[in-house]
Design an enzyme around this catalytic site. Structure first.
Site, short mmCIF file in Angstrom:
data_model
loop_
_atom_site.label_atom_id
_atom_site.label_comp_id
_atom_site.label_asym_id
_atom_site.label_seq_id
_atom_site.Cartn_x
_atom_site.Cartn_y
_atom_site.Cartn_z
N GLY A 140 -7.38 -6.90 0.05
CA GLY A 140 -7.08 -6.45 -1.29
C GLY A 140 -6.37 -5.10 -1.28
O GLY A 140 -5.68 -4.75 -0.32
N LEU A 141 -6.54 -4.34 -2.35
CA LEU A 141 -5.89 -3.04 -2.54
C LEU A 141 -4.37 -3.15 -2.40
O LEU A 141 -3.72 -2.30 -1.80
CB LEU A 141 -6.43 -2.00 -1.53
CG LEU A 141 -7.88 -1.55 -1.75
CD1 LEU A 141 -8.28 -0.55 -0.68
CD2 LEU A 141 -8.06 -0.94 -3.12
N CYS A 142 -3.82 -4.22 -2.94
CA CYS A 142 -2.36 -4.42 -2.90
C CYS A 142 -1.85 -4.81 -4.28
O CYS A 142 -0.92 -5.61 -4.41
CB CYS A 142 -1.98 -5.46 -1.85
SG CYS A 142 -2.89 -7.01 -1.94
N GLY A 143 -2.45 -4.25 -5.31
CA GLY A 143 -1.97 -4.47 -6.66
C GLY A 143 -2.13 -5.92 -7.10
O GLY A 143 -3.13 -6.58 -6.81
#
Length: 376
Positions: A140-143
């Protein structure tokens, strides 16, 4: 001594159009909680809330916490940039094999263009069932990267339902696997976890599975859904028809628009004006015809039948690499925005801290002066 009222919050909600998944905002306005004695009627917010106060120590702790978060997001941005370069090198290193494969495909088709060939991977049948290969990210942490491709898959599923066509999925990537596992009403034939950097072995596993599904007539068409890498701030979820293949190796979307296999695209991560940027080039592969004195030891149809699975594998590998580059670019953008917003929040918190510290010192001086005047 109490400090001025302060609003601080963190938003981690991504959107389809905005790749930033982590943002910080701040303002020197009161952050308030509902008053326990307030009613439940149609009272205004300002009349039913009480302010929260904090001291200098809490402000200082908060500033240090935001600075530590900024260091983490900056480090994640640099890691993503380094991985984008690795993905770029993997694409470039595989281009010689891809160019040679396309050249051989073209020349063999020139040899057999007048023959009526029957190859399993090029056989077009009435479509009763479609296999969707959905490529998502591993982290995750990719918009909105993962949400975008999943929404694309759901939209394609609805289109197939409206057409009365049955479907099944091949999910590639941890995020997609977790999403479809929580939705048992969506039929998934297989779950595949890709590594940190796509390899030919992983692509071979996927291509072998869809090959067996298509040749055994379990499905009549295979479509590949992945995120096409356009730039560091933009990517496009697309749907390509993977099977049946064209003997010449054209890549077609679901609307029948085909791209010549001799037109290859690759990207380069460079710097411009001190900032990272991507240059994307379309390269036309120069096709050199075989010499007329060349003789095929085997029948050209047999050679083509052996080459098309290799071409299928190369297309899957290319899609995995494009998807990884898009994921890393989205993560770079999200972490860059988070770092910028953390810096802004740190600045605003520092202003409030300095004002309160100055007010505290001024108050202590006034107390000393007032005491001295009273004694005098």
């Amino acid at each position: 001594m109490a400090c001025s009222n302060l609003t601080m919050w963190v938003s981690s909600k991504g959107s389809f159009s905005d790749p930033s998944s982590l943002s910080f905002r701040s303002s020197i306005t009161p952050y308030q909680l509902p008053c326990p004695n307030s009613g439940t009627g149609n009272h205004s917010r300002s009349s039913s809330v009480l302010p929260i106060h904090c001291g200098l120590r809490e402000l200082k702790t908060r500033i240090g916490s935001v600075k530590n978060t900024q260091k983490i997001t900056e480090a994640m941005k640099l890691v993503a940039a380094a991985k984008v370069r690795r993905a770029q090198e993997a694409v470039l290193s595989g281009r010689p094999f891809y160019e040679t494969l396309v050249e051989v495909l073209y020349n063999i088709n020139e040899q057999i263009q007048d023959e009526d060939i029957d190859l399993p991977l090029t056989k077009i049948r009435p479509v009763k069932k479609v296999a969707l290969v959905v490529v998502t990210g591993e982290r995750g942490l990719c918009g909105g990267f993962n949400n975008a491709i999943i929404r694309k898959a759901e939209a394609r599923i609805e289109e197939l339902k409206d057409l009365g066509v049955d479907y099944t999925l091949v999910s590639v990537g941890k995020k997609g696997n977790a999403y479809f596992l929580r939705r048992p009403y969506i039929p998934v034939d297989r779950y595949v976890e890709a590594g940190s950097l796509p390899t030919a072995k992983e692509a071979q596993e996927i291509s072998d599975h869809v090959y067996s599904m298509f040749v055994s007539e379990e499905v009549d068409k295979v479509e590949l859904l992945y995120t096409k890498f356009l730039s560091l701030v933009k990517s496009d979820p697309i749907v390509h028809t993977l099977l049946p293949l064209s003997p010449r190796g054209e890549i077609c979307d679901v609307n029948g628009n085909c791209v010549d296999a001799a037109e290859d695209e690759f990207f380069r991560l460079t710097t411009k004006d001190g900032k990272l940027t991507v240059e994307r080039d379309v390269v036309r592969i120069e096709i050199e015809k075989f010499s007329p004195i060349f003789k095929f030891e085997q029948d050209p149809v047999e050679i083509l039948d052996a080459l098309l699975p290799l071409y299928l594998n190369s297309q899957v590998l290319k899609a995995l690499q494009e998807s990884l580059a898009s994921e890393l670019a989205a993560r770079m953008s999200a972490m860059s925005n988070a770092s910028d917003n953390a810096a802004e929040l740190t600045r605003n918190l520092s202003i409030v801290y300095n004002r309160e510290r100055q007010a505290k010192i001024t108050g202590e001086i006034l107390e000393v002066v007032s005491g001295a005047n009273a004694l005098g």
